[in-house]
Every structure is written in C-alpha cells, then in structure tokens.
Motif scaffolding. Structure first.
Motif, PDB file in Angstrom:
ATOM      1  N   ASN A   1       0.825  -1.199   0.000  1.00  0.00           N
ATOM      2  CA  ASN A   1       0.000   0.000   0.000  1.00  0.00           C
ATOM      3  C   ASN A   1       0.862   1.253   0.000  1.00  0.00           C
ATOM      4  O   ASN A   1       1.804   1.376   0.800  1.00  0.00           O
ATOM      5  N   CYS A   2       0.552   2.202  -0.891  1.00  0.00           N
ATOM      6  CA  CYS A   2       1.383   3.395  -1.060  1.00  0.00           C
ATOM      7  C   CYS A   2       1.366   4.301   0.168  1.00  0.00           C
ATOM      8  O   CYS A   2       2.343   5.010   0.420  1.00  0.00           O
ATOM      9  N   LYS A   3       0.284   4.285   0.920  1.00  0.00           N
ATOM     10  CA  LYS A   3       0.193   5.158   2.082  1.00  0.00           C
ATOM     11  C   LYS A   3       0.667   4.468   3.355  1.00  0.00           C
ATOM     12  O   LYS A   3       1.514   4.982   4.095  1.00  0.00           O
TER      13      LYS A   3
ATOM     14  N   THR B   1      -1.858   4.104 -11.510  1.00  0.00           N
ATOM     15  CA  THR B   1      -2.388   5.059 -10.554  1.00  0.00           C
ATOM     16  C   THR B   1      -2.866   6.338 -11.237  1.00  0.00           C
ATOM     17  O   THR B   1      -2.285   6.785 -12.228  1.00  0.00           O
TER      18      THR B   1
ATOM     19  N   ALA C   1       2.106   9.546  -6.925  1.00  0.00           N
ATOM     20  CA  ALA C   1       2.141   8.170  -6.408  1.00  0.00           C
ATOM     21  C   ALA C   1       2.415   7.210  -7.548  1.00  0.00           C
ATOM     22  O   ALA C   1       1.830   7.324  -8.626  1.00  0.00           O
TER      23      ALA C   1
ATOM     24  N   GLY D   1       2.269   3.277  -8.825  1.00  0.00           N
ATOM     25  CA  GLY D   1       1.634   2.015  -8.476  1.00  0.00           C
ATOM     26  C   GLY D   1       0.440   1.729  -9.360  1.00  0.00           C
ATOM     27  O   GLY D   1       0.310   2.272 -10.462  1.00  0.00           O
TER      28      GLY D   1
END
Length: 260
Positions: A157-159, A238, A243, A245
C-alpha cells in the motif's frame, strides 16, 4: 482532454477497428493496427511541455516517436522515428456517442486514422487523412499497466506501507502486514483475457484474491478474502499525482481495493 496527462503511458485502441497502435516487433519502425495485447510495443508516453505547441507521443519500448518523415498529407504513413519533429494536437472525440480522442498533426487538419476503410485485420497501416466525421479517426485511450502475465508481484500500500498478506492461519483472511517477502505476500497475475483485467492468485495456496459474498452485493466495507474460484480485477496505473503504483478495482460494479 483532461484525462490525458503529461508523461503518462497509454494504449490507443481504434474506435472502429478495435485494434491498437502497434510498433512492429520486427523492425521497431513500422506502425500498424494490431490486436490489443499487454506488450510495451503498444504503450505510448504522451509528452507535453506546458505550452500550446503540441504533444510528442513516444514508444515506451523503443524511445522513438510517433511521426512522419515527409511533408504530411492525405495518405502519409506514420512510423516510429528517432526525432521529435512531429508534434500532435490532442482533442476529445467530436463524434456523438463515441468516446476517445482525435490525434491530428499540430496546426493541421490531418488526423491519425486506421487505413483501408477501418480494416480490423492485424497489420493494417496507420496513416494521416483529412479530418472528417469518421470513427476510425477516433482512438479510445486506456492507461497502460506494466504488469506481465504469469509474473509474481508483491503488493504494498502506497500510504500505509504494508503488504497484502494472506493469513498463514486460515489461508483465507487478507490483511495488511509488514512486508517480509514470504510466499503469503506473493501474488501471481494471470491475464483475464480482456484489456487490463487480471486474476490475482496466491502461489502458496492457489486461491484467488476476491471478495466476501457476491460481487453484486459489494459496497463500502466489503472484505477482501482469498477465494477458490477465479475473481477478475480491473488493474490500471495510478491516477493519483505523485504516487507510483496500480489501482485494483471491479469497475463495472464500482468496487475498489483499499486499506482501512
């Protein structure tokens, strides 16, 4: 045209012939219409320098540019060339009921089209022609995803920075967990047969990333679990600035894979 973004990579599908703008695997030069696939020879990077001087369209595979080698006119064939001499104007489709973009030579009324009366056969040349009310001059645009069939990936997960993790206890529960490169955090992407649709399978259990319950009943809060039957996901690059991904979703049902 708001959905074309600078430095983003797209696939161009002809609205009439349903073939993609394809760079020849043989010579890295010839441009034709070809059945859509997940190859980088059908991936095109759109480049703009923030002014009104037009766009460059660059092959993600070869680094060469979509262009022409002579003064453009009706019937001029398009190739992949080493220079940025050809610039393009990009506008939303002007045909009622047909979504996509019109790509024309900068400052000229010459559009990129699939030749031979919209011929859908593989190998049909892509050329320029005077712009007119024709679907074979409109190109549907989809973001290109750099996922390869039958390859194994980890999904972080990017966050939150956690990985999609298959429970070692029940081989069913899916949670976010600190990345550790274990087989329960590895996922095989299998082509779903349609553009950018994939089955996501655990190499450990052979189960698929899916949802709890029926897809028609899915809503906010529906749990993602490992299921026995293949479950098809739409996978796109994305759309969040800054970001890197992919976004996994079931677009026909408005369902997105998220982390609480």
């Amino acid at each position: 045209m708001a959905w074309i973004q600078n430095q983003q990579t797209y696939r161009l599908i002809n609205s009439q012939g349903c073939t993609a703008v394809d760079l020849s695997n043989d010579d890295n030069y010839t441009i034709t219409g070809w059945s859509p696939n997940d190859g980088s020879n059908q991936a095109w990077i759109f480049e703009n320098y923030g002014d009104e001087s037009g766009w460059h369209i660059k092959s993600a595979r070869s680094g060469t540019y979509l262009g022409v080698e002579c003064d453009p006119h009706d019937g001029t064939e398009v190739f992949a060339i080493s220079t940025t001499s050809t610039k393009w104007d990009i506008k939303d489709s002007d045909l009622q009921g047909i979504k996509g973009i019109r790509i024309s030579v900068h400052g000229m009324d010459l559009s990129l089209e699939l030749s031979n009366d919209e011929n859908a056969a593989d190998g049909t040349k892509v050329q320029l022609a005077t712009s007119w009310n024709a679907a074979h001059q409109i190109w549907a645009v989809t973001k290109w995803v750099c996922i390869e069939n039958q390859h194994i990936y980890g999904l972080k997960n990017c966050k939150a920075g956690t990985a999609i993790d298959l429970s070692a206890t029940d081989d069913c529960s899916i949670t976010g967990w600190s990345p550790h490169k274990g087989s329960n955090q590895s996922w095989i992407f299998e082509s779903g047969g349609d553009h950018n649709t994939w089955f996501i399978k655990s190499p450990r259990s052979g189960k698929y990333l899916g949802i709890e319950g029926e897809i028609c009943s899915a809503n906010n809060g529906t749990k993602v679990v490992a299921v026995s039957s293949p479950f098809k996901w739409d996978v796109e690059d994305t759309d969040v600035p800054g970001a890197l991904g992919i976004r996994c979703a079931c677009l026909s049902y408005g369902v997105y894979l998220v982390v609480d």
